[in-house]
Design a protein around this motif. Structure first.
Motif, mmCIF file in Angstrom:
data_model
loop_
_atom_site.group_PDB
_atom_site.id
_atom_site.type_symbol
_atom_site.label_atom_id
_atom_site.label_comp_id
_atom_site.label_asym_id
_atom_site.label_seq_id
_atom_site.Cartn_x
_atom_site.Cartn_y
_atom_site.Cartn_z
ATOM 1 N N MET A 1 47.113 24.334 6.987
ATOM 2 C CA MET A 1 48.266 24.075 7.563
ATOM 3 C C MET A 1 48.146 24.791 9.017
ATOM 4 S SD MET A 1 51.810 24.868 5.578
ATOM 5 C CE MET A 1 51.508 26.856 5.426
ATOM 6 N N THR A 2 48.917 24.130 10.064
ATOM 7 C CA THR A 2 48.810 24.381 11.271
ATOM 8 C C THR A 2 50.300 24.417 11.812
ATOM 9 O OG1 THR A 2 48.978 22.127 12.032
ATOM 10 C CG2 THR A 2 46.846 23.487 12.093
ATOM 11 N N ARG A 3 51.394 23.967 10.972
ATOM 12 C CA ARG A 3 52.659 24.344 11.469
ATOM 13 C C ARG A 3 53.606 24.101 9.963
ATOM 14 N NH1 ARG A 3 56.830 19.868 14.040
ATOM 15 N NH2 ARG A 3 58.642 21.294 14.297
ATOM 16 N N LEU A 4 54.630 25.107 9.951
ATOM 17 C CA LEU A 4 55.529 24.971 8.942
ATOM 18 C C LEU A 4 56.837 25.217 9.593
ATOM 19 C CD1 LEU A 4 56.311 24.830 6.017
ATOM 20 C CD2 LEU A 4 56.020 27.250 5.568
ATOM 21 N N HIS A 5 57.759 24.470 9.228
ATOM 22 C CA HIS A 5 59.265 24.537 9.842
ATOM 23 C C HIS A 5 60.028 24.174 8.506
ATOM 24 C CE1 HIS A 5 63.101 23.243 12.471
ATOM 25 N NE2 HIS A 5 63.189 24.448 11.937
ATOM 26 N N VAL A 6 60.997 25.256 8.186
ATOM 27 C CA VAL A 6 61.732 25.151 6.948
ATOM 28 C C VAL A 6 63.082 25.454 7.325
ATOM 29 C CG1 VAL A 6 62.217 25.499 4.437
ATOM 30 C CG2 VAL A 6 59.877 25.660 5.388
ATOM 31 N N GLU A 7 64.298 24.744 7.165
ATOM 32 C CA GLU A 7 65.497 24.935 7.802
ATOM 33 C C GLU A 7 66.564 24.584 6.461
ATOM 34 O OE1 GLU A 7 68.643 23.587 11.316
ATOM 35 O OE2 GLU A 7 66.682 22.623 11.311
ATOM 36 N N HIS A 8 67.611 25.421 6.528
ATOM 37 C CA HIS A 8 68.488 25.030 5.506
ATOM 38 C C HIS A 8 69.531 24.076 5.931
ATOM 39 C CE1 HIS A 8 71.583 26.030 2.542
ATOM 40 N NE2 HIS A 8 72.442 26.200 3.252
ATOM 41 N N GLU A 9 69.679 23.172 4.701
ATOM 42 C CA GLU A 9 70.529 21.823 4.986
ATOM 43 C C GLU A 9 71.717 22.078 4.238
ATOM 44 O OE1 GLU A 9 68.525 17.577 5.363
ATOM 45 O OE2 GLU A 9 68.301 18.490 3.568
ATOM 46 N N ALA A 10 71.542 22.013 2.950
ATOM 47 C CA ALA A 10 72.866 22.357 2.102
ATOM 48 C C ALA A 10 72.755 22.651 0.661
ATOM 49 C CB ALA A 10 73.580 20.694 1.905
ATOM 50 N N GLU A 11 73.706 23.624 0.318
ATOM 51 C CA GLU A 11 73.322 24.403 -0.982
ATOM 52 C C GLU A 11 71.753 24.926 -0.970
ATOM 53 O OE1 GLU A 11 74.686 21.824 -3.944
ATOM 54 O OE2 GLU A 11 76.802 21.999 -3.421
ATOM 55 N N GLU A 12 71.054 24.320 -2.080
ATOM 56 C CA GLU A 12 69.626 24.616 -2.208
ATOM 57 C C GLU A 12 68.706 23.903 -1.502
ATOM 58 O OE1 GLU A 12 68.904 25.610 -6.390
ATOM 59 O OE2 GLU A 12 70.453 27.205 -6.590
ATOM 60 N N GLU A 13 69.132 22.976 -0.874
ATOM 61 C CA GLU A 13 67.952 22.072 -0.090
ATOM 62 C C GLU A 13 67.688 22.328 1.181
ATOM 63 O OE1 GLU A 13 70.254 18.200 -0.373
ATOM 64 O OE2 GLU A 13 69.734 17.846 -2.613
ATOM 65 N N MET A 14 66.730 21.875 1.596
ATOM 66 C CA MET A 14 66.117 22.285 3.026
ATOM 67 C C MET A 14 65.384 21.094 3.602
ATOM 68 S SD MET A 14 64.254 25.720 1.845
ATOM 69 C CE MET A 14 63.661 25.273 0.313
ATOM 70 N N TYR A 15 65.348 21.189 5.020
ATOM 71 C CA TYR A 15 64.820 20.243 5.708
ATOM 72 C C TYR A 15 63.170 20.858 5.916
ATOM 73 C CZ TYR A 15 63.114 17.710 10.197
ATOM 74 O OH TYR A 15 62.496 16.930 10.817
ATOM 75 N N PHE A 16 62.461 20.206 5.807
ATOM 76 C CA PHE A 16 60.989 20.523 5.808
ATOM 77 C C PHE A 16 60.128 19.860 6.646
ATOM 78 C CE2 PHE A 16 56.999 20.184 2.871
ATOM 79 C CZ PHE A 16 56.586 21.419 3.386
ATOM 80 N N THR A 17 59.367 20.518 7.664
ATOM 81 C CA THR A 17 58.180 19.973 8.551
ATOM 82 C C THR A 17 56.864 20.629 8.228
ATOM 83 O OG1 THR A 17 59.920 19.011 10.038
ATOM 84 C CG2 THR A 17 57.445 19.365 10.811
ATOM 85 N N VAL A 18 56.009 19.772 7.883
ATOM 86 C CA VAL A 18 54.733 20.551 7.813
ATOM 87 C C VAL A 18 53.706 19.736 8.486
ATOM 88 C CG1 VAL A 18 54.029 19.317 5.572
ATOM 89 C CG2 VAL A 18 53.139 21.589 6.084
ATOM 90 N N GLU A 19 52.635 20.320 8.830
ATOM 91 C CA GLU A 19 51.362 19.857 9.680
ATOM 92 C C GLU A 19 50.098 20.534 8.963
ATOM 93 O OE1 GLU A 19 51.441 19.279 13.862
ATOM 94 O OE2 GLU A 19 53.811 19.151 13.886
ATOM 95 N N ALA A 20 49.163 19.846 8.760
ATOM 96 C CA ALA A 20 48.161 20.321 8.375
ATOM 97 C C ALA A 20 46.655 19.579 8.933
ATOM 98 C CB ALA A 20 47.997 20.662 6.860
ATOM 99 N N SER A 21 45.524 20.217 8.841
ATOM 100 C CA SER A 21 44.479 19.573 9.545
ATOM 101 C C SER A 21 43.126 19.882 8.709
ATOM 102 C CB SER A 21 44.195 19.693 10.917
ATOM 103 O OG SER A 21 43.065 19.115 11.396
ATOM 104 N N CYS A 22 42.214 19.336 8.523
ATOM 105 C CA CYS A 22 40.922 19.917 8.048
ATOM 106 C C CYS A 22 40.165 20.714 8.831
ATOM 107 C CB CYS A 22 39.966 18.695 7.735
ATOM 108 S SG CYS A 22 39.294 17.682 9.062
ATOM 109 N N GLU A 23 40.657 20.719 10.381
ATOM 110 C CA GLU A 23 40.084 21.612 11.371
ATOM 111 C C GLU A 23 40.720 23.076 11.327
ATOM 112 O OE1 GLU A 23 39.904 19.536 14.833
ATOM 113 O OE2 GLU A 23 38.418 17.647 13.731
#
Length: 1099
Positions: free
Chosen positions: A691-713
């Motif tokens: 994993m190279t990047r993780l961004h988690v942001e509160h959206e509403a109630e128990e839901e979230m906005y989620f960005t993730v990046e990953a690589s085999c390197e």
């Protein structure tokens, strides 16, 4: 002569005075009646005198019941005496009547109303088996009806539009202003006073005409519709009338709804204006071969004729001219209908609006959660959702989805393809709505030819000549799929279209499916020439290669396939190469994936995707149907080098997790994600990829906005958590930090930073091998031992470059920031240089901030940037400040210390200086902005600086005054300290302090920045300053004299300063009192010396 009930009623009612008579009429209009009786309409009563009222009472209720009604009304208006007299007199009349041997009266109307209600209370679905019924109330959903003709332009826009755009056009087209009409108002009096007697209600096949008249019949029989307007409403289905081979009279057709004994026809038709005939499906009505349609036939009540002739006599008003008519028909038969009947009102069923579609789904599923899920699922498919304005499509979709719900709570790729839904639509229309066809084979071919030509030429409206060219005759079948539009210009012209462009594209695909040459032409133009308007036709072509999708049509059309799957695969691979050439975010690739989904052939899909290594759809607004086809392709592909997807939802992420092993590099953006899914995705990625990047942001109630990046390197990882509940942030840190040694940045924003969070983060960091370079979070209490342990741990792994503890304002949370030294790149950094922007004209010489030239532009000298620790302790609570300052300075020994906007004052400043002086501490830069410090602290501040060092001091917005500057200068001189930067902005200075300031220009000439803005130096102070700078070899680069009361009198001294001080790169004279001429002169001199020089950007 014997007195009758009618005589008694006249006698009693004549005794009512005017006021009582008005009350009587008012109550009579709304009185509760026995079942089967209707109230006398308001219009009949308003102008009625006593005689008219008695006639109306006898006509509506017969004598006996009329007496009872009048007694009840008299009681309600409190005329008890008249009510009692009427009771006595009516009883005497009934006693003197001869005994009758007649059987008791039968309420024929009540019996008919009950039979109508029973007949129409339930309906059959298209797939109902014998004995299976559905309640009308549980299934019928209101349809949108308009009473104004389309303009050709509006119709074309409607046909071409899809999704939300189509719905908006349905609801608010330019030509439909104030044209919406509800069923209950179809027979209202028109604006010109015309009494509406004859109404045409048109609509395409499957739009709900029969369902609408069924609802009319049921609501009338339930007393909810046309109450008091129609005593009788008769429903005749033209399809059923076609089955009647015997000749029938009008009376027989009317009385067919009664058992025995039947009422007298005269009783039913005594008020023909209160009788409504609903004739459903005029376009299906078949006239006998020997029937002369050009002649109107007058049918009396008892003479038998063909059913069609009886209907025609009603339409043309040759029979029962006062009766009312509601006739439904398809658009293509409206012209023929109008040769028989002159309508007072024309209306069209347009279909379901968005709220009606939602209601249909609710009624069908009888489960709000499932209905909402199914609706949102289909809403993402623009093609199908657009056609859901047709109730039949809605029913097919709901039936398909309900079958899926039997086996799973989720909807996945097993759900019918778009092609399958539309082939079922066509087959259902032919089965349930189609007229008898001599050859559906010919019909399909001819419609396909028309559709194909239109799609290729981007044409959706056709005239009669185009239909004839394709061997289409409207009277022989295509009315099931075509609709008619009357275009009014100088002459009225009839033009035709398919129900919607999607239906036209399906028929075009059918035409190419059976024609190899046309199929190759279509694929070439769509894939090679990239003509996007053909892509849905291509999607249908692929879908028709799926046996399941083609199956519904096989009974209507039997022919060999024109293009083989192998040939289709070659075209697909060729199109994939085009996609790779287009690079990322290829719309053609997405359409190709839709085509692969439609064909539903695993081997075909796997082979087609062999060369496709990248699937990137980050910026596209992906719908649920797009996600579905991408998931389907990923399941059947061998591997992808790169998979980047945006607009994902929770269900998509869950389905993607087990497939991530096929990808070497991923990037996902998702919303509406739960914590469990975030942790599940991250855990899987940490096993399979890095994993190279993780961004988690509160959206509403128990839901979230989620960005993730990953690589085999292997690569560094950044984690950002924004505005999450603290428990959620703790859970993410607990799971990820110990498992990922590559984390270099951790930002947790928007939390309180409680003791629980700090303890949890401490444990996670101690269990981790990661060497964090940057950390940021809020801290509720920075005195916590766990927090200080975190800071010590970070410093042990990577030495600090920046240590931040600050608030933006007093009510703000305390923000913590930590940035480690960049050890690998600790050497000198090249400074970026850029050319100054071209100076503006002289008329803009009022500018007083001048850019400063770079004097090292011709050398290769590189200025070394300091990497020593910077500590910022700004705007902290008073109870923490002294303790935190002592801890930070002793633990991290920062050479740069910022204590801005704290409540320090002179007494606390003394304590701080004593604490700092008790250690071996080399402070090089100190900022004390807005700290309420006076001249009394100057000696203590100077004590912090070691001898023979160059230091920076910022005392902006402190009332140190002239006295403070003098003390400062004297102390620094005594210690041989040299200033590099000095800010005394807003320090209550006058020209009296200038000698002290000029004394700071020592022999070493180290002062490069001097900020004296927002003081009151005046011309005297500025002249003295300029003179001192001119006489010494100053290295000053930046001089700020903003808002100091300077006038034109200082012009010459400032010009000499510019000419003689070659080191000066920035001079600010804003908000002083120069005239335009003086400003222009100063500017011109600056421009002369510095216009072509380069500027060095500070880091």
């Amino acid at each position: 002569m014997t007195e009758t009930c009618q005589d008694i009623l006249l006698t009693i009612l004549e005794e009512l005075v005017e006021g009582q008579r008005k009350k009587f009429k008012l109550k009579l209009r709304d009185i509760q009646l026995r079942k089967g009786y209707a109230n006398i309409p308001k219009g009949h009563l308003e102008k009625a005198d006593v005689t008219d009222m008695v006639d109306l009472l006898i006509r509506y209720y017969q004598e006996e019941y009329a007496v009872e009604v009048v007694i009840n009304v008299l009681d309600q208006i409190n005329d008890k005496d008249l009510a009692e007299r009427l009771k006595r007199k009516s009883a005497e009349v009934w006693k003197t009547r001869p005994v009758s041997v007649k059987p008791p009266d039968i309420d024929h109307r009540a019996n008919y109303v009950a039979s109508v209600k029973e007949k129409f209370r339930r309906v059959k679905d298209y797939n109902s088996r014998p004995g299976e019924w559905v309640s009308l109330e549980d299934r019928y959903t209101k349809l949108f009806i308009v009473k104004k003709h389309h303009q050709a332009e509006d119709k074309e826009h409607e046909i071409l539009s899809r999704g939300k755009r189509h719905m908006d056009i349905m609801r608010k087209p330019s030509s439909f202003v104030d044209s919406h009409v509800n069923v209950e108002h179809l027979f209202d009096i028109l604006s010109d006073g015309t009494i509406t007697r004859k109404v045409i209600l048109q609509g395409i096949a499957g739009i709900g005409k029969t369902a609408t008249v069924g609802k009319i019949m049921y609501d009338w029989s339930s007393g909810r519709l046309y109450r008091g307007r129609f005593d009788y409403v008769f429903h005749w289905s033209c399809r059923e009338l076609n089955q009647r081979t015997e000749k029938l009279s009008l009376a027989q057709l009317i009385l067919q709804n009664w058992g025995h004994p039947k009422p007298k026809i005269g009783e039913i038709l005594s008020s023909p204006e209160k009788v409504l005939f609903v004739i459903d499906g005029f376009d299906e009505l078949r006239f006998p071969e020997d029937y002369d349609k050009s002649k109107s036939l007058s049918c009396d009540l008892d003479t038998p004729h063909s059913a069609a002739a009886v209907v025609e006599s009603l339409l043309s008003s040759q029979s029962l001219s006062e009766a009312c008519l509601l006739v439904t028909t398809r658009p293509l038969a409206v012209g023929m209908l109008e040769t028989h009947m002159k309508a007072d009102l024309w209306a069209e069923i347009v279909g379901f609006l968005e709220e009606d579609r939602k209601e249909f789904f609710k009624k069908f599923f009888k489960d709000e959660e499932k209905a909402a899920f199914a609706y949102s699922y289909i809403q993402e498919n623009d093609v199908v959702f657009t056609m859901c304005f047709v109730p039949l499509i809605c029913w097919i979709v709901c039936t398909t989805l309900s079958l899926q719900f039997r086996y799973s709570e989720e909807l996945d790729q097993k759900v019918s393809t778009t092609t399958e839904i539309f082939t079922y639509f066509v087959a259902t229309l032919l089965q349930s709505h189609g007229r008898a066809q001599t050859s559906t084979q010919d019909l399909f071919h001819n419609l396909g030819s028309l559709a194909h030509g239109g799609v290729m030429d981007q044409k959706v409206l056709f005239d009669e000549s185009m239909l004839r060219k394709c061997n289409l005759e409207v009277s022989k079948g295509p009315s099931t799929f075509l609709t008619e539009l009357l275009q009014a210009d100088i002459f009225v012209e009839t033009i035709y279209s398919f129900v919607h462009l999607t239906v036209q594209e399906l028929f075009a695909a059918l035409f190419t499916f059976w024609n190899k040459e046309k199929a190759s032409e279509l694929l070439k133009e769509a894939f090679v020439e990239n003509k996007s308007h053909l892509i849905l036709t291509v999607r249908f072509l692929f879908g028709l290669n799926n046996d399941k999708s083609l199956k519904p049509l096989k009974r209507y059309y039997e022919t060999s396939m024109g293009i083989s799957k192998d040939e289709l695969l070659k075209w697909t691979k060729k199109a994939m190469l085009v996609c790779q050439e287009q690079g990322e975010e290829s719309r053609l690739l997405l359409e190709l994936l839709h085509c692969l989904f439609e064909i539903q052939d695993e081997e075909f899909v796997r082979s087609a995707l062999e060369e496709m290594k990248e699937v990137v759809f980050l910026n596209n607004s992906l719908g649920q149907d797009d996600q579905q086809v991408i998931l389907y392709s990923l399941q059947h592909a061998k591997e992808f080098h790169q998979l980047k997807l945006g607009s994902l939802k929770e269900r998509d992420m869950i389905k993607l997790v087990p497939l991530l092993g096929k990808c070497k590099q991923i990037h996902f953006n998702a919303s509406g994600i739960s914590l469990s899914t975030v942790l599940k995705v991250c855990a899987h990625l940490l096993q399979k990829l890095r994993m190279t990047r993780l961004h988690v942001e509160h959206e509403a109630e128990e839901e979230m906005y989620f960005t993730v990046e990953a690589s085999c390197e292997r690569g560094p990882c950044t984690i950002t958590l924004d505005n999450l509940p603290e428990a959620t942030a703790i859970a993410i840190c607990d799971h990820i930090i110990p498992a990922h040694p590559g984390i270099v940045t951790l930002d947790v924003n928007g939390i309180r930073g409680s003791k629980e969070f700090v303890n949890s983060l401490k444990n996670s960091l101690l269990d981790s091998d990661c060497r964090l370079e940057s950390v940021g979070f809020n801290i509720e209490n920075p005195r916590l031992q766990a927090f200080q342990d975190i800071c010590q741990h970070l410093a042990t792994r990577r030495s600090p470059r920046k240590f931040l503890l600050f608030r933006r304002y007093e009510e703000d949370e305390i923000h913590f920031g930590y940035e480690a030294k960049d050890e690998e790149k600790s050497g000198n950094r090249l400074q970026k240089k850029k050319k100054n922007q071209k100076r503006k004209g002289k008329n803009e010489a009022q500018k007083k901030c001048f850019p400063w030239p770079c004097l090292i532009r011709k050398t290769s000298e590189k200025k070394e940037k300091k990497k020593d620790c910077i500590a910022v302790l700004s705007c902290l609570p008073e109870e923490y400040f002294l303790e935190l300052t002592k801890w930070v300075t002793s633990a991290f020994t920062p050479l740069t210390l910022c204590l801005d906007e704290n409540s320090i004052n002179d007494e606390r400043m003394k304590t701080i200086c004593e604490n700092l002086n008790s250690t071996d501490y080399q402070l090089q830069s100190l900022s004390l902005r807005s700290c309420s410090i006076t001249h009394k602290s100057m000696t203590n501040i100077c004590s912090l600086f070691l001898c023979n060092t160059a230091v920076s001091l910022d005392l902006q917005s402190n009332p140190v005054g002239d006295e403070g500057v003098k003390i400062l200068a004297a102390c620094l001189k005594s210690k041989s300290c040299c200033l590099e930067k000095l800010s005394l902005s807003s320090a209550d200075l006058t020209e009296d302090c200038v000698p002290a300031i000029t004394s700071l220009f020592s022999q070493k000439n180290t002062l490069i920045l001097l900020d004296l803005s927002f003081n009151n130096l005046g011309d005297g102070g500025v002249k003295a300053l300029c003179s001192a700078l001119k006489d010494k070899e100053s290295h000053l680069e930046k001089l700020i004299l903003e808002d100091n009361g300077i006038t034109n009198n200082s012009e010459q001294e400032l010009i000499q300063l510019i000419e003689n001080t070659l080191s000066l790169k920035y001079l600010c004279l804003d908000y002083n009192n120069f005239t335009y001429t003086s400003r222009t002169h100063i500017y011109g001199v600056w421009d002369k010396y510095h216009a072509d020089e380069e500027e060095v950007e500070e880091d």
